[in-house]
Design an enzyme around this catalytic site. Sequence first.
Site, PDB file in Angstrom:
ATOM      1  N   GLY A 200       0.771  -1.138  -0.053  1.00 58.99           N
ATOM      2  CA  GLY A 200       0.009   0.111   0.174  1.00 58.99           C
ATOM      3  C   GLY A 200       0.822   1.142  -0.060  1.00 58.99           C
TER       4      GLY A 200
ATOM      5  N   GLY B 176       1.068   9.420   5.806  1.00 63.40           N
ATOM      6  CA  GLY B 176       0.360   8.800   6.844  1.00 63.40           C
ATOM      7  C   GLY B 176      -0.832   9.591   7.186  1.00 63.40           C
TER       8      GLY B 176
ATOM      9  N   LYS C 115       6.831  18.996  -4.076  1.00 64.80           N
ATOM     10  CA  LYS C 115       7.150  19.345  -2.629  1.00 64.80           C
ATOM     11  C   LYS C 115       8.328  20.552  -2.741  1.00 64.80           C
ATOM     12  CE  LYS C 115       5.656  15.082  -0.773  1.00 64.80           C
ATOM     13  NZ  LYS C 115       5.952  13.704  -0.516  1.00 64.80           N
TER      14      LYS C 115
HETATM   15  N1  LIG Z   1      -2.695  10.177   3.023  1.00 62.40           N
HETATM   16  C1  LIG Z   1      -1.397  10.898   3.088  1.00 62.40           C
HETATM   17  O1  LIG Z   1      -0.681  10.173   3.762  1.00 62.40           O
HETATM   18  C2  LIG Z   1      -1.097  12.346   2.643  1.00 62.40           C
HETATM   19  C3  LIG Z   1       0.072  12.680   3.209  1.00 62.40           C
HETATM   20  C4  LIG Z   1       0.288  14.360   2.652  1.00 62.40           C
HETATM   21  C5  LIG Z   1      -0.341  14.589   1.875  1.00 62.40           C
HETATM   22  N2  LIG Z   1      -1.663  14.018   1.455  1.00 62.40           N
HETATM   23  C6  LIG Z   1      -2.692  14.988   0.611  1.00 62.40           C
HETATM   24  O2  LIG Z   1      -4.009  15.333   1.425  1.00 62.40           O
HETATM   25  C7  LIG Z   1      -4.883  15.212   0.375  1.00 62.40           C
HETATM   26  C8  LIG Z   1      -6.073  14.308   0.994  1.00 62.40           C
HETATM   27  O3  LIG Z   1      -5.492  13.029   1.126  1.00 62.40           O
HETATM   28  P1  LIG Z   1      -6.120  11.639   1.388  1.00 62.40           P
HETATM   29  O4  LIG Z   1      -5.159  10.378   1.540  1.00 62.40           O
HETATM   30  O5  LIG Z   1      -6.922  11.881   2.626  1.00 62.40           O
HETATM   31  O6  LIG Z   1      -7.008  11.443   0.151  1.00 62.40           O
HETATM   32  P2  LIG Z   1      -8.536  10.407   0.137  1.00 62.40           P
HETATM   33  O7  LIG Z   1      -8.409   9.558   1.292  1.00 62.40           O
HETATM   34  O8  LIG Z   1      -8.635  10.099  -1.521  1.00 62.40           O
HETATM   35  O9  LIG Z   1      -9.615  11.519   0.459  1.00 62.40           O
HETATM   36  C9  LIG Z   1      -9.938  12.670  -0.529  1.00 62.40           C
HETATM   37  C10 LIG Z   1     -11.179  13.243   0.146  1.00 62.40           C
HETATM   38  O10 LIG Z   1     -11.621  14.238  -0.889  1.00 62.40           O
HETATM   39  C11 LIG Z   1     -12.897  13.928  -1.164  1.00 62.40           C
HETATM   40  N3  LIG Z   1     -13.290  14.675  -2.345  1.00 62.40           N
HETATM   41  C12 LIG Z   1     -12.778  14.293  -3.731  1.00 62.40           C
HETATM   42  N4  LIG Z   1     -13.187  15.222  -4.708  1.00 62.40           N
HETATM   43  C13 LIG Z   1     -14.144  15.942  -4.109  1.00 62.40           C
HETATM   44  C14 LIG Z   1     -14.809  17.217  -4.437  1.00 62.40           C
HETATM   45  N5  LIG Z   1     -14.931  17.580  -5.626  1.00 62.40           N
HETATM   46  N6  LIG Z   1     -15.301  17.692  -3.521  1.00 62.40           N
HETATM   47  C15 LIG Z   1     -15.537  17.348  -2.130  1.00 62.40           C
HETATM   48  N7  LIG Z   1     -14.773  16.464  -1.679  1.00 62.40           N
HETATM   49  C16 LIG Z   1     -14.211  15.619  -2.488  1.00 62.40           C
HETATM   50  C17 LIG Z   1     -13.298  12.751  -1.187  1.00 62.40           C
HETATM   51  O11 LIG Z   1     -14.804  12.418  -1.185  1.00 62.40           O
HETATM   52  P3  LIG Z   1     -15.065  10.673  -0.798  1.00 62.40           P
HETATM   53  O12 LIG Z   1     -14.986  10.425   0.541  1.00 62.40           O
HETATM   54  O13 LIG Z   1     -16.692  10.969  -0.996  1.00 62.40           O
HETATM   55  O14 LIG Z   1     -14.469   9.884  -1.965  1.00 62.40           O
HETATM   56  C18 LIG Z   1     -12.448  12.241  -0.002  1.00 62.40           C
HETATM   57  O15 LIG Z   1     -12.977  12.329   1.194  1.00 62.40           O
HETATM   58  C19 LIG Z   1      -4.359  14.749  -0.840  1.00 62.40           C
HETATM   59  O16 LIG Z   1      -4.257  15.891  -1.663  1.00 62.40           O
HETATM   60  C20 LIG Z   1      -3.091  14.080  -0.752  1.00 62.40           C
HETATM   61  O17 LIG Z   1      -2.226  14.280  -1.576  1.00 62.40           O
HETATM   62  C21 LIG Z   1      -2.010  12.897   1.895  1.00 62.40           C
END
Ligand SMILES: NC(=O)c1ccc[n+]([C@@H]2O[C@H](COP(=O)([O-])OP(=O)(O)OC[C@H]3O[C@@H](n4cnc5c(N)ncnc54)[C@H](OP(=O)(O)O)[C@@H]3O)[C@@H](O)[C@H]2O)c1
Length: 346
Positions: free
Chosen positions: A207, A316, A225
């Site tokens: 993952g 994370g 970044k």
């Molecule tokens: N995960 C990490 O470790 C991490 C680390 C650093 C930065 N980030 C960044 O943080 C952001 C979020 O990451 P994540 O891992 O939480 O992603 P994720 O699990 O894919 O969650 C994305 C969320 O955005 C919602 N979404 C998508 N399109 C939308 C729209 N048009 N209007 C409103 N809501 C919308 C999705 O809705 P649904 O729930 O309905 O699908 C979901 O709730 C990303 O940009 C990612 O690159 C993540």
Amino acid sequence: MRIILIGCGVVGQSLARILVRREAELVKKHGFHPRVVAIVDRGGAALNSKGLDLEKMLSLKTEKGTVAASREYGHLAMSALEVIECVEAEATVEATPTNIGDGEPGLSNIKKAFKTGKHVVTTNKGPLALALPALTELADYNKVYLRFSGTVGAGTPVLELAKKCLLGDRIVSIKGILNGTTNYILTEMDEKHITFQQALEKAQELGYAETNPSMDIDGTDAACKLVIMANWIMNKKATLKDVAVQGIRNITPEALEEAAKRGCTLKLIGSINNNLRVKPTEISRHDPLSVGGVLNAVTFVSEFAGEETIIGRGAGGMETASAILRDLLDIKNHLATASMACRIGG
Ligand SMILES: NC(=O)c1ccc[n+]([C@@H]2O[C@H](COP(=O)([O-])OP(=O)(O)OC[C@H]3O[C@@H](n4cnc5c(N)ncnc54)[C@H](OP(=O)(O)O)[C@@H]3O)[C@@H](O)[C@H]2O)c1
């Protein structure tokens, strides 16, 4: 502080969990009382001006897939832009997926928040990589704050080390491992003498890598970044197109073995000197940047303090959410200082 949370995935839900867990401590230690008045996902929104019950929202999201399914507070199909426009709040947390094509939907969400006088904390690299100089200007124009410490290093305070701990010094160059997935792949290839493809498949099984791993392995994530660091730390008005990017697809086990004979290894290094570059680079195994697995590491070279390296997990949900909380507290502290200055100024 009333907060609109856009995106309720891994990061958004982690933030909700942290806010539930830390509620009492945040008030007691920091005088900080965050109230999430809206949550938006792709299904719509949940709104409550008195503050949503975050535990209930988390259960609802798990059971029904969308917070808009709430009988009392749900608004099916209500968009993020509508919510930002019509809900009164001090801050917007933007945590929708990163899109480096056009930055959407994050870019429009951030702009709308600024135009309606809301501070923004985002973990979304897309809008920043494409338009950070313009967004900073727009935030200043609208007299609001833009914070994004979770975009680089997730919970590891890479931006803060440079901006706050090295305050007064001058950072002359930066180099670092900014992507955990590629670092995992290169570490596996180096230690287990396996091919790039084998290491990538392992990363996908665990993952660490997406089904479409291009953002990571072609160096784009690291380049995003780098752009953020160049703007925020070194005041360069750079965007993604200013970065020369080379990924790790063509690295062979033989190249790593050759490097090993010289006491070195290959890492995907992002660097900021006169120009911005992401490319596989041979470094000594004794270099502080020679970290293994999914770790990130960044070395700042500053005029007086010399070289400082910060190492930590670069991804994370909880880690990234902790950076959002840090940013919200930072905004709260700035607002408190500004209002104090106003009172003293009479
Ligand atoms: N995960 C990490 O470790 C991490 C680390 C650093 C930065 N980030 C960044 O943080 C952001 C979020 O990451 P994540 O891992 O939480 O992603 P994720 O699990 O894919 O969650 C994305 C969320 O955005 C919602 N979404 C998508 N399109 C939308 C729209 N048009 N209007 C409103 N809501 C919308 C999705 O809705 P649904 O729930 O309905 O699908 C979901 O709730 C990303 O940009 C990612 O690159 C993540």
